[in-house]
Enzyme design. Sequence first.
Site, PDB file in Angstrom:
ATOM      1  N   HIS A  49      11.037  -2.645  -2.382  1.00  0.00           N
ATOM      2  CA  HIS A  49       9.667  -2.325  -1.994  1.00  0.00           C
ATOM      3  C   HIS A  49       8.785  -2.092  -3.212  1.00  0.00           C
ATOM      4  O   HIS A  49       7.606  -2.467  -3.214  1.00  0.00           O
ATOM      5  CB  HIS A  49       9.667  -1.089  -1.096  1.00  0.00           C
ATOM      6  CG  HIS A  49       8.352  -0.823  -0.439  1.00  0.00           C
ATOM      7  ND1 HIS A  49       7.863  -1.581   0.605  1.00  0.00           N
ATOM      8  CD2 HIS A  49       7.404   0.120  -0.674  1.00  0.00           C
ATOM      9  CE1 HIS A  49       6.684  -1.118   0.987  1.00  0.00           C
ATOM     10  NE2 HIS A  49       6.373  -0.084   0.221  1.00  0.00           N
ATOM     11  N   LYS A  92      -6.877  -6.331  -0.167  1.00  0.00           N
ATOM     12  CA  LYS A  92      -5.421  -6.369  -0.248  1.00  0.00           C
ATOM     13  C   LYS A  92      -4.851  -6.194   1.155  1.00  0.00           C
ATOM     14  O   LYS A  92      -5.472  -5.577   2.023  1.00  0.00           O
ATOM     15  CB  LYS A  92      -4.899  -5.250  -1.156  1.00  0.00           C
ATOM     16  CG  LYS A  92      -3.409  -5.333  -1.463  1.00  0.00           C
ATOM     17  CD  LYS A  92      -2.996  -4.203  -2.397  1.00  0.00           C
ATOM     18  CE  LYS A  92      -1.524  -4.292  -2.758  1.00  0.00           C
ATOM     19  NZ  LYS A  92      -1.112  -3.165  -3.630  1.00  0.00           N
ATOM     20  N   SER A  95       2.307  -4.177   4.168  1.00  0.00           N
ATOM     21  CA  SER A  95       3.094  -3.950   5.381  1.00  0.00           C
ATOM     22  C   SER A  95       3.442  -2.481   5.549  1.00  0.00           C
ATOM     23  O   SER A  95       3.549  -1.732   4.577  1.00  0.00           O
ATOM     24  CB  SER A  95       4.396  -4.760   5.307  1.00  0.00           C
ATOM     25  OG  SER A  95       5.196  -4.301   4.226  1.00  0.00           O
ATOM     26  N   HIS A  96       3.614  -2.077   6.788  1.00  0.00           N
ATOM     27  CA  HIS A  96       4.199  -0.784   7.129  1.00  0.00           C
ATOM     28  C   HIS A  96       5.122  -1.001   8.327  1.00  0.00           C
ATOM     29  O   HIS A  96       5.025  -0.322   9.349  1.00  0.00           O
ATOM     30  CB  HIS A  96       3.110   0.248   7.426  1.00  0.00           C
ATOM     31  CG  HIS A  96       3.239   1.485   6.586  1.00  0.00           C
ATOM     32  ND1 HIS A  96       3.075   2.757   7.059  1.00  0.00           N
ATOM     33  CD2 HIS A  96       3.569   1.633   5.275  1.00  0.00           C
ATOM     34  CE1 HIS A  96       3.255   3.634   6.081  1.00  0.00           C
ATOM     35  NE2 HIS A  96       3.561   2.964   4.988  1.00  0.00           N
ATOM     36  N   ASN A  97       6.040  -1.949   8.144  1.00  0.00           N
ATOM     37  CA  ASN A  97       6.872  -2.413   9.249  1.00  0.00           C
ATOM     38  C   ASN A  97       7.938  -1.404   9.661  1.00  0.00           C
ATOM     39  O   ASN A  97       8.026  -1.024  10.832  1.00  0.00           O
ATOM     40  CB  ASN A  97       7.547  -3.732   8.873  1.00  0.00           C
ATOM     41  CG  ASN A  97       6.556  -4.804   8.479  1.00  0.00           C
ATOM     42  OD1 ASN A  97       5.408  -4.782   8.907  1.00  0.00           O
ATOM     43  ND2 ASN A  97       6.992  -5.740   7.659  1.00  0.00           N
ATOM     44  N   HIS A  98       8.765  -1.005   8.711  1.00  0.00           N
ATOM     45  CA  HIS A  98       9.876  -0.119   9.051  1.00  0.00           C
ATOM     46  C   HIS A  98       9.397   1.234   9.585  1.00  0.00           C
ATOM     47  O   HIS A  98       9.921   1.722  10.597  1.00  0.00           O
ATOM     48  CB  HIS A  98      10.797   0.065   7.840  1.00  0.00           C
ATOM     49  CG  HIS A  98      11.703  -1.106   7.590  1.00  0.00           C
ATOM     50  ND1 HIS A  98      11.279  -2.409   7.741  1.00  0.00           N
ATOM     51  CD2 HIS A  98      13.003  -1.175   7.209  1.00  0.00           C
ATOM     52  CE1 HIS A  98      12.277  -3.224   7.455  1.00  0.00           C
ATOM     53  NE2 HIS A  98      13.339  -2.501   7.131  1.00  0.00           N
ATOM     54  N   ASP A 269      -3.507   5.356  -6.504  1.00  0.00           N
ATOM     55  CA  ASP A 269      -3.041   5.927  -5.239  1.00  0.00           C
ATOM     56  C   ASP A 269      -1.573   6.310  -5.352  1.00  0.00           C
ATOM     57  O   ASP A 269      -0.799   5.678  -6.056  1.00  0.00           O
ATOM     58  CB  ASP A 269      -3.231   4.882  -4.135  1.00  0.00           C
ATOM     59  CG  ASP A 269      -2.480   5.227  -2.865  1.00  0.00           C
ATOM     60  OD1 ASP A 269      -2.557   6.382  -2.430  1.00  0.00           O
ATOM     61  OD2 ASP A 269      -1.808   4.323  -2.323  1.00  0.00           O
ATOM     62  N   GLY A 539      -0.668  -8.905  -3.309  1.00  0.00           N
ATOM     63  CA  GLY A 539      -0.220  -8.711  -1.939  1.00  0.00           C
ATOM     64  C   GLY A 539       1.011  -7.847  -1.859  1.00  0.00           C
ATOM     65  O   GLY A 539       1.166  -6.887  -2.601  1.00  0.00           O
ATOM     66  N   SER A 542       7.739  -7.852   2.091  1.00  0.00           N
ATOM     67  CA  SER A 542       8.536  -6.985   2.953  1.00  0.00           C
ATOM     68  C   SER A 542       9.777  -7.751   3.386  1.00  0.00           C
ATOM     69  O   SER A 542       9.714  -8.626   4.242  1.00  0.00           O
ATOM     70  CB  SER A 542       7.718  -6.553   4.179  1.00  0.00           C
ATOM     71  OG  SER A 542       8.528  -5.808   5.078  1.00  0.00           O
TER      72      SER A 542
END
Length: 760
Positions: A49, A92, A95-98, A269, A539, A542
Amino acid sequence: MKPTEPEVTLQLALEHGLNAEEYQKILDILKRTPSFTELGIFSVMWSEHCSYKNSIAVLKTLPREGAALLTGAGEENAGLVDIGDNLAVAFKIESHNHPSAVEPYQGAATGVGGIHRDIFTMGARPVASLNSLRFGSPKDPRVRYLVDGVVRGIGDYGNSFGVPTVGGEIYFEECYTGNPLVNAMSVGIVEHHKTVSATAKGEGNPVLIVGSSTGRDGIHGATFASEDLSEASEDKRPSVQVGDPFAEKLLLEATLEAIATGCVVGLQDMGAAGLTSSTSEMSARGIEKTGSGGIEIDLDLVPAREAGMSAYEIMLSESQERMLVVAEKGFEDRIIDVYRKWDVQAVVIGSVTADNQIRVKQHGRVVAEIPAESLVLGGGAPVYIREAVEKKPSTPKAELIADQQLDLRSLSLALLSRPSIASKQWVYRQYDSMVQTNTLTAAGTSDAAVIRIKGSKKGLAMKTDCNARYVYLNPLKGGKIAVAECARNIACSGARPLAITNCLNFGNPYKPEVYFQFKTSVEGMGEACRAFNTPVTGGNVSFYNETSIGGERTAIYPTPTIGMIGLLEDIDMLVGSTFLSTGDAILLFGDPELSLDGSEYLTMQYGTPGQDAPDIDLHHEKQLQELLVSLASKKLLRSAHDISDGGLITALAEKAVMNEARCLGFDVDLEVAAKDPFRMQQQLFSEAQGRVLVSIAPESAKEVIEEAVLFNVPVRVIGKVLEQSATIAINGKAAVSFTTAELAGAYFHALEQALHLDEL
């Protein structure tokens, strides 16, 4: 008293997601056994990640330079593109899949919050948000739970934060049942001289942590995102962060005001890996730009939400709404005062050094000391090129039934009701799309979302897109099509495509067939980006989007989501998707060979997606884009809509009814030479690429056709806009006909019915 920490061994390193080779590399870098905190730091920074260790070699093959780019891909928190008048757009997608798979509401909400922070740490004010979502079959109760949580999370965070959600896409396929995809995109505007870099430089400059206090939420979120989901993943809920959009709104305003003081040297950030990634990445950039750098921090100074937090926990925490600021020495109080004015914490926790180290102290002792460059891309982080082996899908060939044996009218209505095609109004009505008062396109009324750029006549077009079924069937074609369709949508709105960001969602890269999909689809994307002159600004990758349910492991469709921006020189040139006036001529641009392969229709009617993706001609696509932009600039188009998912029948129906305020019909006659027994199915349902439906004033037909010929784009008049009825004929013989009420009835509310919303 010295805290008790586990003894660091190879076994402990393996439990942290590192392999034996990587652990030995850590020993070689440090020339000693790492502390427990150092092991944690390496484990998150060398996770897929954060390190992109299995993807960076492939990503570097993408076109990453362009005249309008103000930063190179991966150089900063987000891409930055010049749009003239001393303005730039920062954008930009990530992902925030999991997290969304185990805690859909917070997973989606913090995905939105995190991507907005990437934008305003550049000095840009977020002006728009988009998303790309993938779920399993809505027949599954858990899928319905995930859809509800994700949509509410996106809506609640974005609405509270005050940034309009202006566009997106949602697909439903069985392969996403246990592993949904939640990709969030943010777009911001900044004046050139107000940008800020994510760089730590200037020995002795103070380092501040600003924003919320640090808690134990999100610890090891980066490593969680770098492993396969399984039935045990429900136990990873503590790895999912908790967001506060109101805190982020204050953080946004305070940060932009702090930047305006001129006292901010660098800003980043705290996303994945929190303090660990922000200190190491900012230090590494400082070393790269100035030759020396580093950061030393004291964790005793970090505002903690919970008592007794260890160095390991503080360094790996992914608590939301936090950022790291490097200030000009002697001016830190000025920055602190700005944040205090906005009721936001800002605390000096360390300083920039010149020894190229990340040094972490707690309770008066050094708990971690690591060369900054060893943690990041291009430094000591490992880079792998995995084995790639093509494994063609074992999808059966569709045994087509002759047209005469089918009820094409009923099939057309059924196709319009498919969850991936039907209106998503239930979703977008939960999003505030008009806050900030810049949005020019209501959801579903333009192929791309467009916002005005205040203080000018310019508009900014934006879109997310990917048909993952195409990529699954043919990664090279699918990668090209993902970029081409995004660009086509931008051009249909009248805007010129400028650049892309991407969110590449794939299965386990250690599987040769998955790595082949990844490598080959990126090759296709790169080829299309070069053809369209739309460079890649950055980008997210994931991997490990697979699930293990009942002992059987299943990968998602390879899903390289594209986020694209385009520039509309004059908002008066904006072109919508839907029919505007009865009597208007309907024209079809493009004349490819029709095939049903890869179509939603084949999946619905024959239970197979076919054996290949549609063909794609990049030269034709570029000419088509140029034609659409030219016609829009001359105000010759009244509407434009590309033919994609569902084919011609879907495109016509959407042009007829997407604008609920005024549904209009059509009378279309297609001249077809071949007497193929399947020709009506192909005409109605083929998803052949490079085709756009436009409506124009009848008196403009000659000029439009001449323009199309000039751009070498096939064109033909196929019908006209009517008041209520909708008919398609083949060679003068009626094939299917509907009322607009029937089309609207099939298109609207089908998704709500499929999701059984009354049961949620």
